[in-house]
Write a protein that holds these residues in place. Sequence first.
Motif, PDB file in Angstrom:
ATOM      1  N   ALA A  68       0.953  -1.086   0.012  1.00 35.47           N
ATOM      2  CA  ALA A  68      -0.055   0.020   0.038  1.00 35.47           C
ATOM      3  C   ALA A  68       0.770   1.065   0.227  1.00 35.47           C
ATOM      4  O   ALA A  68       0.516   2.295  -0.575  1.00 35.47           O
ATOM      5  CB  ALA A  68      -0.929  -0.153   1.166  1.00 35.47           C
ATOM      6  N   GLY A  69       1.744   1.336   0.754  1.00 32.01           N
ATOM      7  CA  GLY A  69       2.697   2.520   0.888  1.00 32.01           C
ATOM      8  C   GLY A  69       3.551   2.646  -0.276  1.00 32.01           C
ATOM      9  O   GLY A  69       3.588   3.803  -1.036  1.00 32.01           O
ATOM     10  N   GLY A  70       4.136   1.599  -0.984  1.00 35.81           N
ATOM     11  CA  GLY A  70       4.641   1.800  -2.363  1.00 35.81           C
ATOM     12  C   GLY A  70       3.747   2.310  -3.501  1.00 35.81           C
ATOM     13  O   GLY A  70       4.320   3.272  -4.203  1.00 35.81           O
ATOM     14  N   ALA A  71       2.474   1.750  -3.248  1.00 36.51           N
ATOM     15  CA  ALA A  71       1.543   2.296  -4.535  1.00 36.51           C
ATOM     16  C   ALA A  71       1.031   3.782  -4.229  1.00 36.51           C
ATOM     17  O   ALA A  71       1.312   4.597  -5.133  1.00 36.51           O
ATOM     18  CB  ALA A  71       0.320   1.367  -4.342  1.00 36.51           C
ATOM     19  N   LEU A  72       0.990   4.026  -2.700  1.00 39.56           N
ATOM     20  CA  LEU A  72       0.788   5.648  -2.414  1.00 39.56           C
ATOM     21  C   LEU A  72       1.957   6.496  -2.871  1.00 39.56           C
ATOM     22  O   LEU A  72       1.783   7.629  -3.449  1.00 39.56           O
ATOM     23  CB  LEU A  72       0.292   5.819  -1.130  1.00 39.56           C
ATOM     24  CG  LEU A  72      -0.904   5.187  -0.793  1.00 39.56           C
ATOM     25  CD1 LEU A  72      -1.208   5.123   0.986  1.00 39.56           C
ATOM     26  CD2 LEU A  72      -2.334   5.875  -1.485  1.00 39.56           C
ATOM     27  N   ALA A  73       3.118   5.832  -2.542  1.00 38.57           N
ATOM     28  CA  ALA A  73       4.219   6.713  -2.894  1.00 38.57           C
ATOM     29  C   ALA A  73       4.575   6.768  -4.270  1.00 38.57           C
ATOM     30  O   ALA A  73       4.706   8.013  -5.035  1.00 38.57           O
ATOM     31  CB  ALA A  73       5.712   5.964  -2.581  1.00 38.57           C
ATOM     32  N   GLY A  74       4.275   5.960  -5.125  1.00 39.36           N
ATOM     33  CA  GLY A  74       4.114   5.963  -6.750  1.00 39.36           C
ATOM     34  C   GLY A  74       3.184   7.064  -7.252  1.00 39.36           C
ATOM     35  O   GLY A  74       3.672   7.942  -7.886  1.00 39.36           O
ATOM     36  N   MET A  75       2.031   7.240  -6.578  1.00 39.29           N
ATOM     37  CA  MET A  75       0.912   8.108  -6.888  1.00 39.29           C
ATOM     38  C   MET A  75       1.404   9.308  -6.520  1.00 39.29           C
ATOM     39  O   MET A  75       1.082  10.426  -7.327  1.00 39.29           O
ATOM     40  CB  MET A  75      -0.255   7.663  -6.556  1.00 39.29           C
ATOM     41  CG  MET A  75      -1.062   6.598  -7.021  1.00 39.29           C
ATOM     42  SD  MET A  75      -2.506   6.385  -6.505  1.00 39.29           S
ATOM     43  CE  MET A  75      -2.467   5.678  -5.041  1.00 39.29           C
ATOM     44  N   PRO A  81      -0.411   6.775 -12.075  1.00 39.65           N
ATOM     45  CA  PRO A  81      -2.144   7.324 -12.094  1.00 39.65           C
ATOM     46  C   PRO A  81      -2.726   7.466 -10.707  1.00 39.65           C
ATOM     47  O   PRO A  81      -2.437   6.340  -9.916  1.00 39.65           O
ATOM     48  CB  PRO A  81      -2.723   6.445 -12.963  1.00 39.65           C
ATOM     49  CG  PRO A  81      -1.487   5.768 -13.792  1.00 39.65           C
ATOM     50  CD  PRO A  81      -0.223   5.995 -13.051  1.00 39.65           C
ATOM     51  N   LYS A  82      -3.654   8.301 -10.561  1.00 38.77           N
ATOM     52  CA  LYS A  82      -4.334   8.073  -9.148  1.00 38.77           C
ATOM     53  C   LYS A  82      -5.806   7.811  -9.435  1.00 38.77           C
ATOM     54  O   LYS A  82      -6.749   8.620  -9.226  1.00 38.77           O
ATOM     55  CB  LYS A  82      -4.124   9.656  -8.668  1.00 38.77           C
ATOM     56  CG  LYS A  82      -2.950  10.102  -8.267  1.00 38.77           C
ATOM     57  CD  LYS A  82      -2.899  11.453  -7.900  1.00 38.77           C
ATOM     58  CE  LYS A  82      -1.665  11.980  -7.538  1.00 38.77           C
ATOM     59  NZ  LYS A  82      -0.735  12.281  -8.494  1.00 38.77           N
ATOM     60  N   GLN A  83      -6.155   6.712  -9.720  1.00 43.93           N
ATOM     61  CA  GLN A  83      -7.441   6.210 -10.098  1.00 43.93           C
ATOM     62  C   GLN A  83      -8.022   5.933  -8.973  1.00 43.93           C
ATOM     63  O   GLN A  83      -7.572   5.213  -8.067  1.00 43.93           O
ATOM     64  CB  GLN A  83      -7.480   5.128 -11.121  1.00 43.93           C
ATOM     65  CG  GLN A  83      -6.648   5.199 -12.486  1.00 43.93           C
ATOM     66  CD  GLN A  83      -6.108   3.909 -13.094  1.00 43.93           C
ATOM     67  OE1 GLN A  83      -5.761   3.021 -12.536  1.00 43.93           O
ATOM     68  NE2 GLN A  83      -6.372   4.036 -14.451  1.00 43.93           N
ATOM     69  N   TRP A  84      -9.434   6.141  -8.647  1.00 46.29           N
ATOM     70  CA  TRP A  84     -10.251   5.787  -7.788  1.00 46.29           C
ATOM     71  C   TRP A  84     -10.165   4.350  -7.282  1.00 46.29           C
ATOM     72  O   TRP A  84     -10.095   3.890  -6.225  1.00 46.29           O
ATOM     73  CB  TRP A  84     -11.752   6.314  -7.594  1.00 46.29           C
ATOM     74  CG  TRP A  84     -12.805   5.439  -8.799  1.00 46.29           C
ATOM     75  CD1 TRP A  84     -12.466   5.802  -9.922  1.00 46.29           C
ATOM     76  CD2 TRP A  84     -13.223   4.199  -8.574  1.00 46.29           C
ATOM     77  NE1 TRP A  84     -13.378   4.829 -10.788  1.00 46.29           N
ATOM     78  CE2 TRP A  84     -13.666   4.077  -9.726  1.00 46.29           C
ATOM     79  CE3 TRP A  84     -13.316   3.453  -7.264  1.00 46.29           C
ATOM     80  CZ2 TRP A  84     -14.640   2.850  -9.920  1.00 46.29           C
ATOM     81  CZ3 TRP A  84     -14.220   2.342  -7.415  1.00 46.29           C
ATOM     82  CH2 TRP A  84     -14.927   2.178  -8.670  1.00 46.29           C
ATOM     83  N   ARG A  86      -7.706   2.053  -7.626  1.00 48.36           N
ATOM     84  CA  ARG A  86      -6.384   1.950  -7.110  1.00 48.36           C
ATOM     85  C   ARG A  86      -6.415   2.065  -5.587  1.00 48.36           C
ATOM     86  O   ARG A  86      -6.064   1.461  -4.856  1.00 48.36           O
ATOM     87  CB  ARG A  86      -5.368   2.531  -7.811  1.00 48.36           C
ATOM     88  CG  ARG A  86      -4.725   2.102  -9.326  1.00 48.36           C
ATOM     89  CD  ARG A  86      -3.736   2.758  -9.694  1.00 48.36           C
ATOM     90  NE  ARG A  86      -2.555   2.411  -9.108  1.00 48.36           N
ATOM     91  CZ  ARG A  86      -1.372   2.860  -9.262  1.00 48.36           C
ATOM     92  NH1 ARG A  86      -1.149   3.953  -9.800  1.00 48.36           N
ATOM     93  NH2 ARG A  86      -0.340   2.217  -8.563  1.00 48.36           N
ATOM     94  N   VAL A  87      -7.048   3.478  -5.365  1.00 47.37           N
ATOM     95  CA  VAL A  87      -7.082   4.096  -3.759  1.00 47.37           C
ATOM     96  C   VAL A  87      -8.079   2.905  -3.119  1.00 47.37           C
ATOM     97  O   VAL A  87      -8.033   2.506  -1.861  1.00 47.37           O
ATOM     98  CB  VAL A  87      -7.976   5.331  -3.784  1.00 47.37           C
ATOM     99  CG1 VAL A  87      -7.870   5.701  -2.191  1.00 47.37           C
ATOM    100  CG2 VAL A  87      -6.717   6.323  -4.454  1.00 47.37           C
ATOM    101  N   LEU A  88      -9.271   2.451  -3.886  1.00 48.18           N
ATOM    102  CA  LEU A  88     -10.158   1.535  -3.171  1.00 48.18           C
ATOM    103  C   LEU A  88      -9.300   0.272  -2.949  1.00 48.18           C
ATOM    104  O   LEU A  88      -9.643  -0.386  -1.707  1.00 48.18           O
ATOM    105  CB  LEU A  88     -11.407   1.175  -4.111  1.00 48.18           C
ATOM    106  CG  LEU A  88     -12.320  -0.063  -3.628  1.00 48.18           C
ATOM    107  CD1 LEU A  88     -13.062   0.440  -2.600  1.00 48.18           C
ATOM    108  CD2 LEU A  88     -13.104  -0.369  -4.882  1.00 48.18           C
ATOM    109  N   SER A  91      -7.342   0.549  -0.017  1.00 46.07           N
ATOM    110  CA  SER A  91      -7.733   0.772   1.337  1.00 46.07           C
ATOM    111  C   SER A  91      -8.127  -0.739   1.519  1.00 46.07           C
ATOM    112  O   SER A  91      -8.025  -1.166   2.806  1.00 46.07           O
ATOM    113  CB  SER A  91      -9.060   1.449   1.126  1.00 46.07           C
ATOM    114  OG  SER A  91      -8.788   2.953   0.812  1.00 46.07           O
ATOM    115  N   MET A  92      -8.496  -1.613   0.658  1.00 49.30           N
ATOM    116  CA  MET A  92      -8.810  -3.088   1.347  1.00 49.30           C
ATOM    117  C   MET A  92      -7.677  -3.743   1.700  1.00 49.30           C
ATOM    118  O   MET A  92      -7.884  -4.498   2.843  1.00 49.30           O
ATOM    119  CB  MET A  92      -9.163  -3.866  -0.134  1.00 49.30           C
ATOM    120  CG  MET A  92     -10.743  -3.142  -0.512  1.00 49.30           C
ATOM    121  SD  MET A  92     -11.121  -3.985  -2.197  1.00 49.30           S
ATOM    122  CE  MET A  92     -11.465  -5.384  -1.623  1.00 49.30           C
ATOM    123  N   ILE A  93      -6.317  -3.469   1.253  1.00 48.00           N
ATOM    124  CA  ILE A  93      -5.114  -3.992   1.756  1.00 48.00           C
ATOM    125  C   ILE A  93      -4.947  -3.484   3.268  1.00 48.00           C
ATOM    126  O   ILE A  93      -4.521  -4.158   4.152  1.00 48.00           O
ATOM    127  CB  ILE A  93      -4.055  -3.570   0.817  1.00 48.00           C
ATOM    128  CG1 ILE A  93      -3.923  -4.365  -0.411  1.00 48.00           C
ATOM    129  CG2 ILE A  93      -2.591  -4.000   1.623  1.00 48.00           C
ATOM    130  CD1 ILE A  93      -3.123  -3.830  -1.294  1.00 48.00           C
TER     131      ILE A  93
END
Length: 104
Positions: A68-75, A81-84, A86-88, A91-93
């Motif tokens: 999750a942190g890696g994906a957020l850092a990438g964004m 891309p900051k697609q909804w 991906r954020v969903l 959040s599940m993770i």
Amino acid sequence: MSWIILVLAGFGEVVGVIGIQKVNEKRTWKSFSVLVGGFGVSFLLLSLAMREIPMGTAYAVWTGIGTAGGALAGMLLFGEPKQWIRVLFISMILSAAIGLKLLA
């Protein structure tokens, strides 16, 4: 205390992943230091946390925070891309990691 150490280990993994991206952008001593330092601290703290937290739970939470942190850092830092959706899923993770904490 071991849960705090585990969360810090997850953040260390995120730093290591950021280091990987930095090395891919430009190979400098600083970027390699971030990579090696982040993962080194992460593994050390993970091993300390696993003294009290079961291995399966600790590893799942650690990788969840790192993913999750890696994906957020990438964004946030690297223009991914900051697609909804991906954020969903991020959040599940994180919800799964919290659920494991509540069960342990």
